[in-house]
Enzyme design. Structure first.
Site, PDB file in Angstrom:
ATOM      1  N   CYS A 132       0.834  -1.208   0.000  1.00 46.37           N
ATOM      2  CA  CYS A 132       0.000   0.000   0.000  1.00 46.37           C
ATOM      3  C   CYS A 132       0.875   1.267   0.000  1.00 46.37           C
ATOM      4  CB  CYS A 132      -0.994  -0.068   1.146  1.00 46.37           C
ATOM      5  SG  CYS A 132      -2.456   0.905   0.812  1.00 46.37           S
ATOM      6  N   HIS A 181      -3.081  -5.325   1.586  1.00 50.42           N
ATOM      7  CA  HIS A 181      -2.411  -5.584   2.864  1.00 50.42           C
ATOM      8  C   HIS A 181      -2.305  -7.072   3.208  1.00 50.42           C
ATOM      9  CE1 HIS A 181      -2.266  -1.400   4.372  1.00 50.42           C
ATOM     10  NE2 HIS A 181      -3.288  -1.248   3.542  1.00 50.42           N
ATOM     11  N   GLU A 217      -0.418  -8.443   5.237  1.00 49.53           N
ATOM     12  CA  GLU A 217      -0.106  -8.614   6.670  1.00 49.53           C
ATOM     13  C   GLU A 217      -1.371  -8.688   7.530  1.00 49.53           C
ATOM     14  OE1 GLU A 217       0.112  -5.981   4.921  1.00 49.53           O
ATOM     15  OE2 GLU A 217      -0.617  -4.253   6.054  1.00 49.53           O
TER      16      GLU A 217
HETATM   17  N1  GLN Z   1      -3.686   6.309   0.987  1.00 53.00           N
HETATM   18  C1  GLN Z   1      -2.394   6.043   1.568  1.00 53.00           C
HETATM   19  C2  GLN Z   1      -1.318   6.849   0.868  1.00 53.00           C
HETATM   20  O1  GLN Z   1      -1.568   7.448  -0.103  1.00 53.00           O
HETATM   21  C3  GLN Z   1      -2.070   4.587   1.506  1.00 53.00           C
HETATM   22  C4  GLN Z   1      -3.070   3.811   2.323  1.00 53.00           C
HETATM   23  C5  GLN Z   1      -2.523   2.597   2.999  1.00 53.00           C
HETATM   24  O2  GLN Z   1      -1.299   2.395   3.069  1.00 53.00           O
HETATM   25  N2  GLN Z   1      -3.395   1.796   3.529  1.00 53.00           N
HETATM   26  O3  GLN Z   1      -0.214   6.887   1.310  1.00 53.00           O
END
Ligand code: GLN
Length: 194
Positions: free
Chosen positions: A86, A177, A179
């Site tokens: 992410c 994710h 994890e």
């Molecule tokens: N929206 C976050 C970003 O732009 C990422 C979201 C997340 O890591 N769950 O950094």
């Protein structure tokens, strides 16, 4: 003895520390998982995980601590495996759209932050993954998408026609994710790169 470092400045750090440890145990790999907050914590690390969270914050703190430069050196010197999930995916990308993120720029891809919009900020769904014999249950939280890849970067996971996972050499980027579930197939992929 393998040492995995988890960048521990912001975001879902503890989940990554726990799941990396469990994955190692599951696969019979002897080693440890360490939290990387400062420059000194990264020495001796064989592979690195960059968690989800807020990519602008994580990248800013990593830069301030000198971690960005050191990780780029470890990439040049030893091509250490890195898995970014992410926000971590955003930090690995050469280009990030929608907000300034001065990341590691190690993967040949362009990502768009918060790409699923307000209606679908967070959701769970199955994604098809190259090389997996069944779909992966993926948790998306304000997730980016990988808009474009080039060079030797290749898509490994897709949701409809959108790329949500990619591999470039020994770097893995996932927009969701892993994890947060106890399915360690991506961890296995990552650990096999060491
Ligand atoms: N929206 C976050 C970003 O732009 C990422 C979201 C997340 O890591 N769950 O950094």
């Amino acid at each position: 003895m393998v040492r995995i470092g988890v960048i521990s400045v912001q975001g879902d750090v503890s989940e990554h520390l726990i799941s990396a440890k469990r994955a190692m145990e599951d696969f019979g790999i002897v080693g440890e998982v360490v939290a990387v907050r400062r420059l000194r914590d990264i020495e001796g690390v064989d592979a690195l995980i960059i968690p989800g969270g807020e990519s602008t914050t994580i990248s800013r703190i990593m830069k301030r601590e000198g971690l960005m430069d050191r990780i780029r050196e470890l990439h040049e010197e030893r091509d250490i495996p890195i898995m970014g999930t992410c926000a971590g995916c955003i930090i690995l990308a050469k280009e990030a759209r929608d907000g300034e993120v001065d990341g590691l720029k190690l993967m040949d891809m362009r990502v768009r932050r918060n790409a699923f919009g307000r209606q679908r900020e967070s959701f769970e769904t199955s994604v098809e993954v190259e090389g997996f014999d069944s779909p992966f249950h993926a948790v998306f939280i304000r997730a980016p998408i990988i808009e474009a890849i080039w060079g030797r970067c290749r898509a490994i996971a897709k949701l409809n026609d959108r790329i949500v996972g990619a591999v470039d050499g020994r770097k893995i980027a996932l927009t969701f994710h892993p994890e947060l579930t106890s399915d360690y197939r991506f961890h296995r992929m990552f650990l096999e790169m060491i």
